[in-house]
Design a protein around this motif. Structure first.
Motif, PDB file in Angstrom:
ATOM      1  N   GLU A 166      -4.057  13.975  37.616  1.00 57.89           N
ATOM      2  CA  GLU A 166      -4.563  13.157  39.007  1.00 57.89           C
ATOM      3  C   GLU A 166      -4.940  14.385  39.949  1.00 57.89           C
ATOM      4  OE1 GLU A 166      -4.943   9.892  39.807  1.00 57.89           O
ATOM      5  OE2 GLU A 166      -4.283   9.488  37.611  1.00 57.89           O
ATOM      6  N   GLY A 167      -5.739  15.361  39.371  1.00 52.88           N
ATOM      7  CA  GLY A 167      -6.567  16.266  40.232  1.00 52.88           C
ATOM      8  C   GLY A 167      -5.748  17.213  40.944  1.00 52.88           C
ATOM      9  N   VAL A 168      -4.730  17.668  40.176  1.00 53.73           N
ATOM     10  CA  VAL A 168      -3.866  18.706  40.976  1.00 53.73           C
ATOM     11  C   VAL A 168      -4.008  20.103  40.180  1.00 53.73           C
ATOM     12  CG1 VAL A 168      -1.420  19.319  41.393  1.00 53.73           C
ATOM     13  CG2 VAL A 168      -2.159  16.976  41.756  1.00 53.73           C
ATOM     14  N   HIS A 169      -4.038  21.128  40.714  1.00 52.89           N
ATOM     15  CA  HIS A 169      -4.181  22.295  40.089  1.00 52.89           C
ATOM     16  C   HIS A 169      -3.687  23.592  41.127  1.00 52.89           C
ATOM     17  CE1 HIS A 169      -6.157  23.931  36.158  1.00 52.89           C
ATOM     18  NE2 HIS A 169      -5.307  24.739  36.627  1.00 52.89           N
ATOM     19  N   VAL A 170      -2.881  24.552  40.696  1.00 52.82           N
ATOM     20  CA  VAL A 170      -2.106  25.684  41.347  1.00 52.82           C
ATOM     21  C   VAL A 170      -2.565  27.097  40.752  1.00 52.82           C
ATOM     22  CG1 VAL A 170      -0.413  26.354  42.929  1.00 52.82           C
ATOM     23  CG2 VAL A 170      -0.547  23.875  41.989  1.00 52.82           C
ATOM     24  N   ILE A 171      -3.030  28.017  41.362  1.00 56.24           N
ATOM     25  CA  ILE A 171      -3.172  29.229  40.725  1.00 56.24           C
ATOM     26  C   ILE A 171      -2.501  30.261  41.803  1.00 56.24           C
ATOM     27  CG2 ILE A 171      -5.324  28.614  39.371  1.00 56.24           C
ATOM     28  CD1 ILE A 171      -7.022  29.887  41.487  1.00 56.24           C
ATOM     29  N   ALA A 172      -2.132  31.394  41.222  1.00 57.82           N
ATOM     30  CA  ALA A 172      -1.589  32.491  42.142  1.00 57.82           C
ATOM     31  C   ALA A 172      -1.824  33.775  41.504  1.00 57.82           C
ATOM     32  CB  ALA A 172       0.115  31.982  42.494  1.00 57.82           C
ATOM     33  N   ALA A 173      -1.600  34.691  42.350  1.00 55.08           N
ATOM     34  CA  ALA A 173      -2.024  36.023  41.796  1.00 55.08           C
ATOM     35  C   ALA A 173      -1.013  36.944  42.577  1.00 55.08           C
ATOM     36  CB  ALA A 173      -3.262  36.564  41.851  1.00 55.08           C
ATOM     37  N   PRO A 174      -0.234  37.955  42.121  1.00 54.95           N
ATOM     38  CA  PRO A 174       0.439  38.787  42.838  1.00 54.95           C
ATOM     39  C   PRO A 174      -0.274  39.753  43.743  1.00 54.95           C
ATOM     40  CG  PRO A 174       0.186  39.720  40.619  1.00 54.95           C
ATOM     41  CD  PRO A 174      -0.118  38.163  40.608  1.00 54.95           C
ATOM     42  N   GLY A 175       0.146  39.904  45.107  1.00 63.15           N
ATOM     43  CA  GLY A 175      -0.529  40.697  46.053  1.00 63.15           C
ATOM     44  C   GLY A 175      -1.567  39.865  46.619  1.00 63.15           C
ATOM     45  N   VAL A 176      -1.984  38.563  46.197  1.00 67.08           N
ATOM     46  CA  VAL A 176      -3.121  37.877  46.693  1.00 67.08           C
ATOM     47  C   VAL A 176      -2.388  36.616  47.457  1.00 67.08           C
ATOM     48  CG1 VAL A 176      -5.026  36.534  46.163  1.00 67.08           C
ATOM     49  CG2 VAL A 176      -4.517  38.868  44.861  1.00 67.08           C
ATOM     50  N   GLY A 177      -1.987  35.642  46.740  1.00 70.42           N
ATOM     51  CA  GLY A 177      -1.184  34.258  47.379  1.00 70.42           C
ATOM     52  C   GLY A 177      -1.507  33.261  46.363  1.00 70.42           C
ATOM     53  N   ALA A 178      -1.550  32.181  46.631  1.00 69.08           N
ATOM     54  CA  ALA A 178      -1.829  31.200  45.953  1.00 69.08           C
ATOM     55  C   ALA A 178      -2.599  29.903  46.388  1.00 69.08           C
ATOM     56  CB  ALA A 178      -0.360  30.596  45.381  1.00 69.08           C
ATOM     57  N   ALA A 179      -3.261  29.102  45.599  1.00 68.55           N
ATOM     58  CA  ALA A 179      -4.110  28.005  46.122  1.00 68.55           C
ATOM     59  C   ALA A 179      -3.484  26.609  45.346  1.00 68.55           C
ATOM     60  CB  ALA A 179      -5.592  28.323  45.831  1.00 68.55           C
ATOM     61  N   ALA A 180      -3.386  25.731  46.243  1.00 67.51           N
ATOM     62  CA  ALA A 180      -3.077  24.332  45.429  1.00 67.51           C
ATOM     63  C   ALA A 180      -4.045  23.292  46.004  1.00 67.51           C
ATOM     64  CB  ALA A 180      -1.662  23.923  45.962  1.00 67.51           C
ATOM     65  N   VAL A 181      -4.667  22.603  45.002  1.00 71.28           N
ATOM     66  CA  VAL A 181      -5.665  21.751  45.166  1.00 71.28           C
ATOM     67  C   VAL A 181      -5.088  20.237  44.513  1.00 71.28           C
ATOM     68  CG1 VAL A 181      -7.872  20.978  44.099  1.00 71.28           C
ATOM     69  CG2 VAL A 181      -7.361  23.451  44.911  1.00 71.28           C
ATOM     70  N   LYS A 182      -5.528  19.172  45.477  1.00 71.98           N
ATOM     71  CA  LYS A 182      -5.511  17.803  45.202  1.00 71.98           C
ATOM     72  C   LYS A 182      -6.778  17.082  45.113  1.00 71.98           C
ATOM     73  CE  LYS A 182      -3.777  13.524  44.513  1.00 71.98           C
ATOM     74  NZ  LYS A 182      -3.525  12.977  43.102  1.00 71.98           N
TER      75      LYS A 182
END
Length: 325
Positions: free
Chosen positions: A254-270
């Motif tokens: 249902e269109g969800v994605h999360v990505i994260a990287a150390p020292g950068v942070g994370a992005a979550a999408v719907k």
């Protein structure tokens, strides 16, 4: 009752032959390494069902229940949405076998493999759907192994009141920093817990920033070390993590994605329409433009292919998906 997700803003368009053909609306939350939100688009505050993007947190709860995987690859498959390729089936069988269990104990629905080559091979062999082939069988095998380790009833592991599911709820609430907004039934039959996009991004930041050797870090490291297990040969999570070492990526239905990287942070999408084609580009765009994720020169061709996926007419590229962040 907590209010449900309210919808987002225009985040992507599909351009075919220089003509805007389709539009995608959605919401985005970006957090810094400490889990503080630094940017938001649309509704980043009300709960959504992250679907399979919750799997890394579910895998963490399995470790906290006392499960000790036979290998880090077995831990990775517990947090995966696999495609039924032979390498995936081998790992699911390993998780079950080391727990003294078999395919007959799985309670996910029977299915055919998601990978086209694997599915064609199964059909050519005259086989039909099996629980083993279902893309959540890795998670279900891990849940069963956790029950075996803790001495809990494996026959009721999908019940929201089962000790394992209560532990998963506590783990999700701890990592997201918020109360679960709703409990539903996921496509695989296990409980799915609703949290906000902000909470989801915060949880992934905490996984990649956790000290080495902690259960949180073990989950992140296992998935990052075995990206092909997370979603298969052709999957965007595999492609992103292989191109950008250190990145943790997990998509959900249902269109969800999360990505994260150390020292950068994370992005979550719907993505509001529930389609998956815009979720990867939007999440990757958010983390590179807002979060400041650096893309090494050698990774740019693959990252660009994920950021701006081609639209084909016949067998030729005639346009692209374009993010609007």
């Amino acid at each position: 009752m907590t209010a449900s997700y309210r919808g987002g803003e225009l985040v992507a368009e599909i351009c075919r032959s220089g003509f805007t053909e389709s539009l995608h609306r959605g919401s985005v939350a970006v957090t810094d390494p400490a889990g503080h939100r630094v940017a938001a688009i649309g509704d980043a505050d009300h709960p959504v069902f992250p679907r399979s993007s919750n799997k890394p947190m579910q895998a963490l709860a399995m470790l906290r229940a006392g499960w000790e995987p036979a290998s880090e690859a077995d831990l990775a498959i517990a947090g995966a949405s696999h495609r039924g390729e032979p390498v995936h089936l081998e790992r699911v069988r390993s998780v079950l076998g080391h727990a003294g269990l078999g395919e007959e104990h799985l309670q996910c629905p029977p299915d055919l493999p998601g990978d086209p080559d694997a599915r064609n091979a199964v059909v050519a062999a005259g086989e039909g759907p099996r629980r083993l082939y279902m893309n959540c069988s890795g998670k279900h095998s891990g849940m069963l192994a956790a029950c075996a380790a803790a001495g809990w009833d494996p026959g009721a592991y999908r019940d929201p009141e089962h000790p394992l599911q209560r532990l998963i709820t506590a783990t999700v609430e701890e990592l997201t920093g918020e109360s679960v907004g709703a409990v539903g039934v996921d496509g695989c039959g296990a409980p799915v817990l609703a949290v906000s996009l902000t909470g989801l991004a915060r949880a992934f930041s905490r996984l990649v920033e956790a000290p080495e050797g902690t259960p949180e870090r073990r989950v992140a490291d296992a998935m990052r070390a075995n990206p092909i297990l997370v979603d298969g040969t052709r999957g965007p999570d595999h492609r992103m993590m292989a191109a950008l070492p250190g990145l943790l990526a997990k998509g959900g239905a249902e269109g969800v994605h999360v990505i994260a990287a150390p020292g950068v942070g994370a992005a979550a999408v719907k993505i509001d329409d529930g389609g998956g084609r815009a979720s990867t580009p939007v999440a990757l765009r958010a983390l590179t433009t807002v979060g400041g994720l650096a893309v090494p020169e050698g990774a740019k061709p693959e990252v660009d292919a994920l950021l701006w996926p081609e639209v084909h007419g016949g067998d030729q590229p005639v346009g692209r998906l374009r993010t609007l962040l």
